[in-house]
Design a protein around this motif. Structure first.
Motif, short mmCIF file in Angstrom:
data_model
loop_
_atom_site.label_atom_id
_atom_site.label_comp_id
_atom_site.label_asym_id
_atom_site.label_seq_id
_atom_site.Cartn_x
_atom_site.Cartn_y
_atom_site.Cartn_z
N ILE A 1 0.77 -1.31 0.01
CA ILE A 1 0.13 0.04 -0.02
C ILE A 1 0.89 1.33 -0.24
N GLU A 2 1.90 1.18 0.79
CA GLU A 2 2.70 2.58 0.85
C GLU A 2 3.28 2.81 -0.74
N GLU A 3 3.48 1.75 -1.34
CA GLU A 3 4.18 1.94 -2.82
C GLU A 3 3.04 2.17 -3.81
N ILE A 4 1.72 1.58 -3.81
CA ILE A 4 0.91 1.69 -4.84
C ILE A 4 -0.28 2.38 -4.78
N VAL A 5 -0.44 2.91 -3.57
CA VAL A 5 -1.85 3.95 -3.33
C VAL A 5 -1.46 5.37 -3.20
N GLU A 6 -2.37 6.18 -3.86
CA GLU A 6 -1.93 7.52 -4.02
C GLU A 6 -3.30 8.21 -3.84
N HIS A 7 -3.18 9.38 -3.41
CA HIS A 7 -4.53 10.33 -3.47
C HIS A 7 -4.85 10.76 -4.71
N ALA A 8 -6.21 10.71 -4.93
CA ALA A 8 -6.93 11.28 -6.08
C ALA A 8 -7.84 12.37 -5.71
N GLU A 9 -8.39 13.07 -6.76
CA GLU A 9 -9.26 14.32 -6.36
C GLU A 9 -10.45 13.99 -5.70
N ALA A 10 -10.94 12.71 -5.92
CA ALA A 10 -12.43 12.29 -5.23
C ALA A 10 -11.85 11.25 -3.87
N GLY A 11 -10.66 10.82 -3.85
CA GLY A 11 -10.43 9.89 -2.93
C GLY A 11 -9.18 9.29 -2.71
N ILE A 12 -9.30 8.12 -3.25
CA ILE A 12 -8.07 7.21 -3.18
C ILE A 12 -8.01 6.38 -4.45
N ALA A 13 -6.55 6.34 -4.94
CA ALA A 13 -6.47 5.59 -6.38
C ALA A 13 -5.45 4.50 -6.09
N VAL A 14 -5.33 3.51 -6.72
CA VAL A 14 -4.66 2.40 -6.75
C VAL A 14 -4.18 2.02 -8.12
N SER A 15 -2.97 1.67 -8.39
CA SER A 15 -2.50 1.22 -9.93
C SER A 15 -3.05 0.03 -10.17
N VAL A 16 -3.58 -0.14 -11.36
CA VAL A 16 -4.08 -1.27 -11.96
C VAL A 16 -3.04 -2.52 -12.17
N ALA A 17 -1.96 -1.71 -12.80
CA ALA A 17 -0.81 -2.92 -13.04
C ALA A 17 -0.12 -3.22 -11.65
#
Length: 364
Positions: free
Chosen positions: A249-265
């Motif tokens: 999670i530390e590596e692949i989760v980031e904040h998005a405009e509406a909430g949280i985003a996770v890399s599909v890849a």
């Protein structure tokens, strides 16, 4: 038996005592908690730390005040000090998971308040190997995965430096209900038998009175011990997965405009067990929501079976795929009705909540 029982069962309490203050025994008056109180008093006197007791009267049965006072009197006789009796009001709500969960929540809140009042950092509860075996069977019945199969955790953080320890769960040799009852008889303690423990209206009571004895008869002795070992193994696996998920999670989760985003890849590169845990962890940590298996698989399909489908609606969250990211956004109001969904509840997988929210699913 006293020295052997005290050393093996409550010795772990000393690790949380001493310079951090006294320990508090959660005392119901039953054989398990009376035996724990006796063990804590013995080990505390031997190792030089104070042991107190808190009796929580839920007020759910006639005469509960007398049961509480009797338990408190016996704790004082064992040398525990102080001994507090706290009466709580149990208010069941639609989100509490039923009367057992509501009572448990009220109990732990009262224990935490009393521990802070006393200056204790550790609360001891008297769950035994039998409780562990029952919890594993209930977990199997729910199909709730490794975390549920890990049973009653030996340690639970309550926040603000307060921790719950369950020394009987980790004791070697195992502490069973038969052991605690024998210890009470030897010490001359008058244990209370809670009639609700034999009430077939509760799934745990049916497991205790019927299911486990049947398994012991049909499969041979040792089933309870085997189930408790299963809990230990499942807990080790769950803890390992949790550590892996935290690193991911530390590596692949980031904040998005509406909430949280996770890399599909990144999600696609993980095996299903890790991918699903990452999805559930994001929902719980960022939105305070526990996802069912059905919800998790629906979100995972945005990664593994992407065909341009629209957002997935789960309780409190809208999850969608945007480019190379899976975006989690907090949702307010009812989800948009779509063809194939009878109503908003169905769109959220509302039927799954009936199993996950049972009192037995939340026993600690």
């Amino acid at each position: 038996m006293r020295e052997e029982f005290g050393s093996g069962a409550a010795g772990g309490a000393a690790a949380g005592a001493g310079e951090r203050g006294p320990v508090v025994v959660a005392l119901s008056g039953g054989a398990d908690s009376l035996a724990l109180a006796a063990a804590a008093a013995y080990v505390g006197e031997r190792d030089g730390f104070a042991a107190a007791a808190v009796v929580v009267d839920h007020g759910l049965q006639a005469g509960s005040d007398r049961v509480a006072e009797r338990a408190a009197s016996q704790a004082r006789g064992l040398g525990l000090e102080p001994v507090l009796v706290r009466r709580v009001a149990v208010r069941e709500s639609s989100e509490a998971g039923g009367p057992e969960a509501a009572a448990r929540d009220a109990r732990y809140a009262a224990l935490a308040r009393a521990a802070r009042e006393i200056g204790a950092a550790v609360i001891l509860t008297a769950h035994t190997r039998d409780d562990q075996a029952e919890q594993v069977l209930l977990g199997i019945a729910r199909g709730s995965g490794a975390r549920s199969l890990s049973g009653v955790p030996p340690r639970r953080e309550l926040g603000d430096g307060l921790v719950v320890l369950r020394p009987f769960v980790r004791a070697d040799p195992s502490i069973t209900r038969a052991v605690t009852e024998a210890a009470c008889r030897e010490a001359g303690l008058d244990a209370w038998r809670d009639p609700q423990n034999a009430d077939p209206a509760f799934a745990r009571a049916r497991v205790r009175a019927s299911v486990l004895p049947l398994l012991e008869r049909e499969l041979g002795p040792g089933v309870a011990a085997a189930l408790a070992r299963t809990a230990d193994l499942a807990r080790e696996d769950a803890e390992a997965f949790d550590a892996m998920v935290a690193e991911q999670i530390e590596e692949i989760v980031e904040h998005a405009e509406a909430g949280i985003a996770v890399s599909v890849a990144a999600l696609a590169a993980n095996p299903a067990a890790l991918r699903h845990r990452i999805i559930r962890r994001v929902a719980e940590a960022e939105f305070g929501r526990e996802l069912s298996r059905e919800h998790t698989l629906a979100i995972a399909a945005l990664v593994t079976h992407w065909r341009g489908q629209g957002p997935v609606e789960v309780p409190g969250i809208t999850v969608s795929r945007a480019g190379g990211r899976i975006e989690f956004a907090r949702r307010t109001g009812s989800p948009r009705r779509r063809r194939g969904c009878a109503d908003g509840d169905r769109a959220e997988g509302g039927g799954a909540r009936g199993v996950a929210g049972t009192p037995e699913a939340m026993e600690e």
